[in-house]
Each structure stands twice: as structure tokens, then as C-alpha cells.
Design a protein around this motif. Sequence first.
Motif, mmCIF file in Angstrom:
data_model
loop_
_atom_site.group_PDB
_atom_site.id
_atom_site.type_symbol
_atom_site.label_atom_id
_atom_site.label_comp_id
_atom_site.label_asym_id
_atom_site.label_seq_id
_atom_site.Cartn_x
_atom_site.Cartn_y
_atom_site.Cartn_z
ATOM 1 N N ARG A 80 -13.642 -1.641 -1.603
ATOM 2 C CA ARG A 80 -13.834 -2.837 -2.616
ATOM 3 C C ARG A 80 -14.455 -2.328 -3.889
ATOM 4 O O ARG A 80 -13.816 -2.605 -5.022
ATOM 5 C CB ARG A 80 -14.483 -3.924 -1.879
ATOM 6 C CG ARG A 80 -14.400 -5.142 -2.580
ATOM 7 C CD ARG A 80 -15.011 -6.013 -1.784
ATOM 8 N NE ARG A 80 -15.693 -7.091 -2.478
ATOM 9 C CZ ARG A 80 -16.050 -8.261 -2.023
ATOM 10 N NH1 ARG A 80 -16.148 -8.297 -0.864
ATOM 11 N NH2 ARG A 80 -16.411 -9.228 -2.823
ATOM 12 N N ILE A 106 -11.801 0.018 -6.026
ATOM 13 C CA ILE A 106 -10.948 -0.853 -6.395
ATOM 14 C C ILE A 106 -11.395 -1.646 -7.777
ATOM 15 O O ILE A 106 -10.743 -1.737 -8.623
ATOM 16 C CB ILE A 106 -10.541 -1.887 -5.112
ATOM 17 C CG1 ILE A 106 -9.595 -1.087 -4.041
ATOM 18 C CG2 ILE A 106 -9.427 -2.864 -5.987
ATOM 19 C CD1 ILE A 106 -9.289 -1.680 -2.926
ATOM 20 N N THR A 163 0.688 -1.210 -0.038
ATOM 21 C CA THR A 163 -0.067 -0.020 0.041
ATOM 22 C C THR A 163 0.903 1.234 -0.083
ATOM 23 O O THR A 163 2.018 1.143 0.480
ATOM 24 C CB THR A 163 -0.936 0.230 1.260
ATOM 25 O OG1 THR A 163 -0.079 0.200 2.548
ATOM 26 C CG2 THR A 163 -1.715 -1.094 1.025
ATOM 27 N N MET A 172 -4.105 -0.455 -5.838
ATOM 28 C CA MET A 172 -4.195 -0.567 -4.170
ATOM 29 C C MET A 172 -2.670 -0.073 -3.713
ATOM 30 O O MET A 172 -2.536 0.486 -2.550
ATOM 31 C CB MET A 172 -4.262 -1.969 -3.936
ATOM 32 C CG MET A 172 -5.652 -2.754 -4.152
ATOM 33 S SD MET A 172 -5.621 -4.400 -3.629
ATOM 34 C CE MET A 172 -6.599 -4.194 -2.211
ATOM 35 N N THR A 218 -7.778 0.588 1.423
ATOM 36 C CA THR A 218 -7.758 -0.646 0.808
ATOM 37 C C THR A 218 -8.860 -1.764 1.254
ATOM 38 O O THR A 218 -9.305 -2.493 0.744
ATOM 39 C CB THR A 218 -6.493 -1.154 0.771
ATOM 40 O OG1 THR A 218 -6.072 -1.728 2.051
ATOM 41 C CG2 THR A 218 -5.507 -0.570 -0.211
ATOM 42 N N VAL A 253 -8.834 -9.306 1.796
ATOM 43 C CA VAL A 253 -7.459 -8.683 2.146
ATOM 44 C C VAL A 253 -7.098 -8.626 3.388
ATOM 45 O O VAL A 253 -7.774 -8.494 4.546
ATOM 46 C CB VAL A 253 -7.856 -7.216 1.905
ATOM 47 C CG1 VAL A 253 -6.878 -6.261 1.944
ATOM 48 C CG2 VAL A 253 -8.509 -6.689 0.393
ATOM 49 N N VAL A 283 -4.065 -10.270 -0.969
ATOM 50 C CA VAL A 283 -5.184 -9.906 -1.638
ATOM 51 C C VAL A 283 -5.542 -10.885 -2.485
ATOM 52 O O VAL A 283 -4.882 -11.336 -3.474
ATOM 53 C CB VAL A 283 -5.088 -8.661 -2.348
ATOM 54 C CG1 VAL A 283 -6.609 -8.165 -2.957
ATOM 55 C CG2 VAL A 283 -4.761 -7.365 -1.675
ATOM 56 N N MET A 341 -3.233 3.488 -2.403
ATOM 57 C CA MET A 341 -4.203 3.907 -1.558
ATOM 58 C C MET A 341 -3.522 3.345 -0.095
ATOM 59 O O MET A 341 -2.696 2.521 -0.072
ATOM 60 C CB MET A 341 -5.501 2.774 -1.868
ATOM 61 C CG MET A 341 -6.116 3.074 -2.846
ATOM 62 S SD MET A 341 -7.349 1.577 -3.074
ATOM 63 C CE MET A 341 -8.823 2.704 -3.268
#
Length: 105
Positions: free
Chosen positions: A69, A72, A12, A57, A65, A97, A20, A60
Motif C-alpha cells: 500500500r 502504491i 494486476t 497496480m 497489490t 482492495v 480498489v 504488480m
Amino acid sequence: QFIDMPPQPVITRDNVTINVASVVYWQITDATKAVYEVADLVGAIVQLTITGMRAVMGEMDLDHTLSSRDSINAKLRLILDREDHNLRGHVVSPTCVAAPLIDGG
């Protein structure tokens, strides 16, 4: 068709490594191009998804994150649709995640 992708490490913006897992759904719109223009279609979709997920991601913070959702998913769909015109209906859904555990001691 779909791929249930195993967890991938993503860093991140605030330098936290998360894992993920995701599911990618797609439909081929031009079978000839899908067969003759790409040596490994599924491999290409997987790599494009992983790269896109890390890019989206990576911009972010961890908090975003975990709570963004839908955002993303929308950004990943744009990336996949822009890169591959032989497929339609890309849906990338982060299913899990996993943030690292922080030892308070």
C-alpha cells in the motif's frame, strides 16, 4: 479537499481483476490555473488517479497489490505531482482492495 472514490476495477500483472477503493486528498496552489486551464478539475483529478492506479497496480502481482500500500501510494503521488503542477499535497490512499473469490469446487 478530498474525494472518496468508489471501487475501480484494476487488472494486476498476473491477470486478476481486483476492485480498489481509494481516497484522494489535494490542495490547489494556483487557483487561476485550476479554474481557467481545466474545464472540470475534480473530474480531471479522478481520471488521472484512476489511470495512475491502473498503471501502478497493473505492474504488480496480486500478492504485491495486497501488501504494498505505501509503495502504491508513493508511485501514485509521483504520477499526480508530475502531471499537475497546480495542485499540492496529493495523497492517494487505497482504502480497500477486494480480490475475487476463487471457487475450489
